[in-house]
Design a protein around this motif. Structure first.
Motif, PDB file in Angstrom:
ATOM      1  N   UNK A 189     -14.798 -31.448  -0.349  1.00 50.65           N
ATOM      2  CA  UNK A 189     -13.744 -30.828  -1.242  1.00 50.65           C
ATOM      3  C   UNK A 189     -13.543 -29.413  -1.222  1.00 50.65           C
ATOM      4  N   UNK A 190     -12.373 -28.900  -0.464  1.00 53.67           N
ATOM      5  CA  UNK A 190     -12.063 -27.527  -0.444  1.00 53.67           C
ATOM      6  C   UNK A 190     -11.765 -26.981  -1.934  1.00 53.67           C
ATOM      7  N   UNK A 239     -13.353 -38.928   6.766  1.00 56.89           N
ATOM      8  CA  UNK A 239     -13.167 -37.700   5.814  1.00 56.89           C
ATOM      9  C   UNK A 239     -11.844 -38.079   5.127  1.00 56.89           C
ATOM     10  N   UNK A 240     -11.841 -37.999   3.729  1.00 55.96           N
ATOM     11  CA  UNK A 240     -10.446 -38.232   2.890  1.00 55.96           C
ATOM     12  C   UNK A 240      -9.527 -37.039   3.207  1.00 55.96           C
ATOM     13  N   UNK A 241      -8.167 -37.377   3.171  1.00 58.52           N
ATOM     14  CA  UNK A 241      -7.304 -36.458   3.339  1.00 58.52           C
ATOM     15  C   UNK A 241      -7.010 -35.464   2.380  1.00 58.52           C
ATOM     16  N   UNK A 242      -6.455 -34.288   2.682  1.00 56.09           N
ATOM     17  CA  UNK A 242      -6.115 -33.340   1.689  1.00 56.09           C
ATOM     18  C   UNK A 242      -5.498 -34.213   0.481  1.00 56.09           C
ATOM     19  N   UNK A 281      -9.459 -28.702  -5.217  1.00 56.21           N
ATOM     20  CA  UNK A 281     -10.126 -28.884  -6.566  1.00 56.21           C
ATOM     21  C   UNK A 281      -9.195 -28.051  -7.546  1.00 56.21           C
ATOM     22  N   UNK A 282      -8.570 -26.993  -7.203  1.00 62.33           N
ATOM     23  CA  UNK A 282      -8.047 -26.162  -8.208  1.00 62.33           C
ATOM     24  C   UNK A 282      -6.495 -26.720  -8.359  1.00 62.33           C
ATOM     25  N   UNK A 283      -6.036 -27.178  -7.342  1.00 63.17           N
ATOM     26  CA  UNK A 283      -4.552 -27.667  -7.508  1.00 63.17           C
ATOM     27  C   UNK A 283      -4.756 -29.133  -7.943  1.00 63.17           C
ATOM     28  N   UNK A 306     -20.634 -29.577  -5.855  1.00 67.74           N
ATOM     29  CA  UNK A 306     -19.306 -29.912  -5.253  1.00 67.74           C
ATOM     30  C   UNK A 306     -19.024 -29.099  -4.021  1.00 67.74           C
ATOM     31  N   UNK A 307     -19.532 -27.642  -4.021  1.00 68.31           N
ATOM     32  CA  UNK A 307     -19.307 -26.862  -2.937  1.00 68.31           C
ATOM     33  C   UNK A 307     -19.933 -27.301  -1.544  1.00 68.31           C
TER      34      UNK A 307
END
Length: 545
Positions: free
Chosen positions: A379-380, A281-284, A384-386, A374-375
């Motif tokens: 990807x949280x 899982x990729x990091x944030x 996405x928005x940041x 995407x949901x």
């Protein structure tokens, strides 16, 4: 013949109904010329020029903005609309019907002419009722002939651009990228024509827009005798129309031949992706960085977004000082005009990037179902928005660098000393505008409505917030409205930063506080209302029972 005319009439009604149902077209082609006319009239002042006849300043402003509406309706929206129809395959499907091609194009031209006429009637009607514009009966025929001739000419040029452009985005950038700069050298947004360098004035006379402005202006000039026909201007406009029609015919024929050759080619199915896949899982932060890259790459691919977010502000930094007395002009606050415009145009670019381009991109992705898909990934929402907000900041920093570099290279303006303060203001403004754009997306589901709302707020506020016009004293009510919104505080902050004698410090905390407040309000709206899926997707997902 009567059957063909009836068919053409039905096609014009159909295309005009499509235009009326598109909010962005109505806003830009009808609403903005009227709004600009009202704002510029408030700026210039509607003073009486001749006590005996009662002629006022607005008598000469209204024809200019009516001309702007005509060109936007015909050249810009006809060109972009036809390019979109070609990209969606509408034109190709129409070619397989009994509808003649000349009727298809004539319907679009007729609808664009009606839209331009509606914009003209609205501007002149409001001018007559509220600004004491005199409608001259002896020149009405000349005005109508001028409008029809210009509409046909600019429509032909718009069709040529649509045939030339590879995508609708390129068509939009080409049309608006030509109209808006030419408006500054065609006596629409420039009211100090005597200060304009002769070479810029000659550029304006080489194109048909300036001839339209002056021909329509002559038809409403009560100090001129005669019927109002400006035959020289009409000849130039008609000549451009003939050239546009010839170019459009040749380009459309060439594109059909190219499409026919390509249709016979058999494409090879692309090979599957055999690249190794990572299961971890990729990091944030990796997710955020990926969204930043996605945002930047998306804006770069969208020629229109790059033009209006980056190139257009830089272009205005070059053009406005040249049409306003040269780069050596100094404002009352002691700031050189190019330096002032470099800051305000950087803020405008940040606003376009965050409030318009980022919002439009998210709305389009949601409408196409990309966000819904995407949901279901790791990807949280916050990542996405940041990522999108940080992407807007990166593009805004490119714009501010380009604006100050253009002011220095073209006009010899020195770089401000307090450049860290300038960068801080741009970053804060970019975050604020991007957050507001996401808030609009959270509250409005339709991508077309998102564009209409964002542009409907941004462009009028730009005139009220010292972006395009410097040092304007509007009526008290308009001044109060401008200080409510963040754009005025952002332009005031970057102007203060350009005047600072030291690297940091000295910024007004009130302006910065308003930017922070609007950002927090926008983020609360996003946290409350942002949804991954659009209205149609939610309807499909809603349980039955």
């Amino acid at each position: 013949m009567s059957r063909d005319l009836r068919m053409l009439g039905r096609q014009i009604r159909h295309e005009f109904a499509v235009l009326r149902g598109t909010p962005i077209v109505i806003i830009l082609a009808v609403g903005f010329p009227l709004l600009f006319f009202a704002l510029i009239s408030a700026f210039v002042g509607n003073e009486t020029l001749d006590e005996r006849s009662g002629v006022r300043v607005a008598q000469f402003l209204a024809p200019a903005f009516a001309s702007f509406g005509i060109v936007m309706a015909t050249f810009s929206f006809l060109g972009v609309g036809l390019a979109e129809a070609r990209a969606r395959g509408v034109v190709k499907r129409q070619n397989g019907t009994p509808l003649p091609r000349w009727v298809m194009l004539g319907g679009r031209m007729g609808a664009a002419m009606l839209l331009g006429l509606a914009s003209t009637v609205l501007v002149l009607g409001v001018g007559a009722v509220f600004y004491d514009i005199q409608i001259l009966g002896r020149t009405l025929l000349a005005a109508l002939v001028t409008i029809v001739t210009a509409s046909l000419a600019f429509s032909a040029l718009g069709i040529a651009v649509a045939a030339l452009a590879s995508t609708p985005q390129v068509a939009q950038a080409l049309t608006n990228g030509l109209v808006i700069p030419l408006a500054f050298v065609s006596d629409i947004f420039n009211f100090g024509g005597s200060a304009m360098p002769s070479w810029l004035s000659n550029i304006g006379w080489a194109f048909p827009l300036k001839h339209l402005v002056n021909a329509l202006g002559d038809a409403f000039n009560p100090f001129l005798a005669g019927s109002g026909f400006a035959w020289g201007h009409l000849a130039v406009i008609a000549g451009w129309g003939v050239a546009g029609a010839v170019a459009a015919g040749w380009l459309l024929r060439a594109s059909r031949e190219t499409a026919a050759r390509r249709s016979g080619a058999v494409g090879r199915a692309p090979a599957g992706d055999r690249s190794p896949r990572r299961n971890a899982r990729p990091s944030a932060w990796a997710l955020v960085l990926d969204q930043v890259r996605h945002t930047a790459a998306g804006l770069v691919r969208e020629f229109e977004a790059v033009f209006f977010s980056v190139a257009f502000p830089i272009l205005l930094v070059v053009l406005i000082p040249a049409t306003s007395g040269g780069g050596g002009a100094v404002l009352d606050n002691g700031l050189a005009l190019p330096t002032f415009l470099a800051g305000t145009m950087a803020i405008y670019g940040a606003a376009v990037t965050g409030f318009v381009s980022i919002a439009e991109g998210i709305a389009d992705e949601r409408g196409s179902g990309a966000l819904t898909r995407t949901h279901g990934t790791p990807l949280p929402r916050w990542a996405l928005l940041t990522g999108r907000v940080v992407g807007a900041v990166v593009v805004s920093l490119v714009t501010v660098a380009g604006c100050y570099l253009a002011a220095a290279v073209v006009h010899g303006a020195p770089f401000p000393v307090a450049w860290p303060a300038i960068l801080f203001v741009v970053v804060l403004a970019a975050i604020c505008f991007a957050a507001l754009g996401l808030a609009v997306v959270s509250l409005v589901r339709s991508a077309q409505s998102v564009i209409g709302i964002s542009l409907g707020f941004l462009l009028p506020l730009s005139f009220l917030s010292d972006v395009f016009i410097v040092g304007v004293q509007y009526p008290a009510a308009l001044e109060a409205v401008s200080w409510v919104f963040p754009l005025r505080h952002a332009t005031a902050s970057i102007t203060e930063a350009a005047l600072l004698p030291t690297l940091v410090g000295g910024l007004d905390p009130g302006h910065l506080g308003m930017l922070v407040l609007w950002t927090l309000v926008a983020l609360l709206v996003v946290a409350w209302r942002f949804a991954w899926e659009g209205t149609k997707a939610r309807a499909r997902l809603r349980p039955v029972g």
